[in-house]
Structure formats: C-alpha cells, structure tokens
Write an enzyme that holds these catalytic residues in place. Structure first.
Site, PDB file in Angstrom:
ATOM      1  N   ASP A  66       0.606  -0.783   0.182  1.00  0.00           N
ATOM      2  CA  ASP A  66       0.063  -0.022  -0.094  1.00  0.00           C
ATOM      3  C   ASP A  66       0.562   1.485  -0.299  1.00  0.00           C
ATOM      4  OD1 ASP A  66       0.887  -0.266   2.292  1.00  0.00           O
ATOM      5  OD2 ASP A  66      -0.954  -1.379   3.254  1.00  0.00           O
ATOM      6  N   ASN A 135      -7.916  -3.545  13.860  1.00  0.00           N
ATOM      7  CA  ASN A 135      -9.215  -3.852  13.842  1.00  0.00           C
ATOM      8  C   ASN A 135      -9.309  -5.023  12.935  1.00  0.00           C
ATOM      9  OD1 ASN A 135      -8.598  -2.918  11.451  1.00  0.00           O
ATOM     10  ND2 ASN A 135      -9.506  -1.165  11.023  1.00  0.00           N
ATOM     11  N   HIS A 137      -7.050  -4.712   9.724  1.00  0.00           N
ATOM     12  CA  HIS A 137      -6.931  -4.932   8.530  1.00  0.00           C
ATOM     13  C   HIS A 137      -5.917  -5.556   7.759  1.00  0.00           C
ATOM     14  CE1 HIS A 137      -4.752  -0.895  10.060  1.00  0.00           C
ATOM     15  NE2 HIS A 137      -4.171  -1.566   9.606  1.00  0.00           N
ATOM     16  N   GLU A 142      -9.876  -1.944   4.996  1.00  0.00           N
ATOM     17  CA  GLU A 142     -10.369  -2.389   6.243  1.00  0.00           C
ATOM     18  C   GLU A 142     -11.510  -3.344   6.482  1.00  0.00           C
ATOM     19  OE1 GLU A 142      -9.604  -0.462   8.570  1.00  0.00           O
ATOM     20  OE2 GLU A 142      -8.773   1.262   7.723  1.00  0.00           O
TER      21      GLU A 142
END
Length: 253
Positions: A66, A135, A137, A142
């Site tokens: 990313d 979370n 990811h 996400e």
C-alpha cells in the site's frame, strides 16, 4: 498454522531465515512486502542475515501492499521512504524490480487496475509478508472489504489513522485515504506470513481465533489459505485460550 515465539527478536530471526531460504531456493522470487513497526526488526535482521551469507537479491521482484494518497515517494512518511530506510538501501536490489503504489497518481482507478495487472504479469506473489491492524485490517483492507476485492482506493478507518499517527510528527495529519493491494491479490499469494506483536494486538488475535471467516475481520480470510502462517509473540498471544497457547508454542534455541 499458528506459531508463538517468546519475543520480537526470535520472530525477526525466524522470519529472516524464512526469507533467506526462499530467496536461496528461488533467486527470482516475487515478494509481497509490508511496512509498519512490526516489520522494522524483521527487515533489520534480514539485512544482517543477508550480508552474513552474501545473499544475492538482484533478481528479486517486490510489490508493496500500500501507499498513502497524496504522499510522493520522497515524502519522509511515505511507504516508499520507509522501504528505502529499512530495506532497499541496505542491499543490492535492482530498483527497477521494486514496486509500490503511486500515491501521487492522477487516475487512481486506472493505477489500481494497472498495479493488480502488474502483479499478475509477474505470476503473482510467492511469499507475502503481512502485519495486522487493531481492527483486523491487512494491507489497508478495512473491515467490510469484500474478499474478492482487487487493488483499490480505501478511505482509512478512524482507528487506523489513530494507530498510524505515532509515525507522524506532532501537527502532521495522517492521510485519509490510500491505495492498497486488495484481498484478492493477498489471498492469491502462494505463501503468507502474518506477524503480530505486542499487547495492542492481543484482542484482535483473540477475536481472530474465536471467529469464523468474516469480512468484519479481514484477516480471518487467512484461515482459508493453504499456506498461511500466523506468527505471534507472547504478548500478542496473551488472550488466546490456554490450550491454543500450549499446543502451538514454538521452542526457539
């Protein structure tokens, strides 16, 4: 497969040895690379190990997961800068083979399609390194990201931006969006090594262990991958059930 190591140092040694063995057996391997604090000791150990064994990395190809939208490759907080600082500048890589999403691209949709196609043109990723967010990811996929989603633009969750703010100087805002390799590209990798360390990852690791595969926790998808390894230190494994920790303890020494 779940593996628990005593600490980050032994994890770094193990993952470094895994990378070196992969490259020695396949000098033209395609690596999927990750960034973040979890990877820093791994890259440091890998660089040292590569120098010790005079490892040739010139035929490797890499694709990073990313990049933040709006940060140029020379921005000090870009993932391009991170990779140069922690890995690329220390070994004899062929820079033409090192690929990252372009955070300054004008046509985001076209760039995402081209990045995904470029990975496929190289035959896909042989070994994918991953960290995991609080979370769940992976990359910047996400919660709620479809498992068949290819490389795409994502609006970062507020928790992700809070978690990543520690890498930015006071007063600098974490970008709100990023380009990320999709769940599709990640799951197509032939081998995956996900590393989670520290108490901050203990809760999400417990949820991963207890939950079925669900898009609400993206990295539960790895339960369906035939060659995915989840590597934890004691702190990240601290909320797992006792039987999980005892049965999967890895002796190092």
């Amino acid at each position: 497969m779940l593996q628990i190591f005593p600490d980050t140092s032994t994890i770094a040694e193990h993952v470094s040895a895994t990378l070196v063995a992969k490259i020695q057996s396949k000098p033209d391997a395609v690596l999927g690379l990750a960034t973040g604090g979890t990877m820093e000791p791994i890259y440091a150990q890998f660089v040292a190990h590569a120098h010790r064994v005079n490892l040739d990395v010139s035929r490797l190809t890499s694709f990073n997961l990313d990049e933040y939208i709006g940060l140029s490759p020379d921005h000090p907080k870009s993932y391009s800068a991170y990779m140069r600082e922690h890995l690329f500048s220390h070994l004899g890589f062929d820079t033409s083979r090192l690929h990252l999403p372009d955070g300054m691209t004008q046509d985001l949709e076209a760039h995402c399609k081209a990045y995904a196609a470029h990975i496929q043109a190289f035959g896909g990723v042989d070994l994918q390194l991953l960290g995991v967010g609080g979370n769940g990811h992976i990359g910047f996929n996400e919660p709620g990201t479809p498992f068949d989603c290819p490389c795409h633009v994502v609006e970062l969750a507020e928790q992700t931006r809070i978690d990543n703010s520690r890498f930015f100087a006071e007063g600098l805002m974490v970008p709100r969006s990023a380009i990320t390799m999709g769940m599709a590209e990640i799951m197509q990798a032939r081998e995956i090594v996900l590393v989670a360390t520290g108490e901050a990852k203990a809760q999400i690791m417990a949820e991963w262990y207890q939950q079925d595969v669900t898009e609400r926790i993206p990295f539960t998808a790895l339960k369906r991958h035939p060659r995915a390894r989840i590597i934890l230190d004691e702190a990240a494994a601290s909320l797992l059930p006792p039987e999980a920790r005892q049965q999967r303890m890895v002796a190092v020494g």
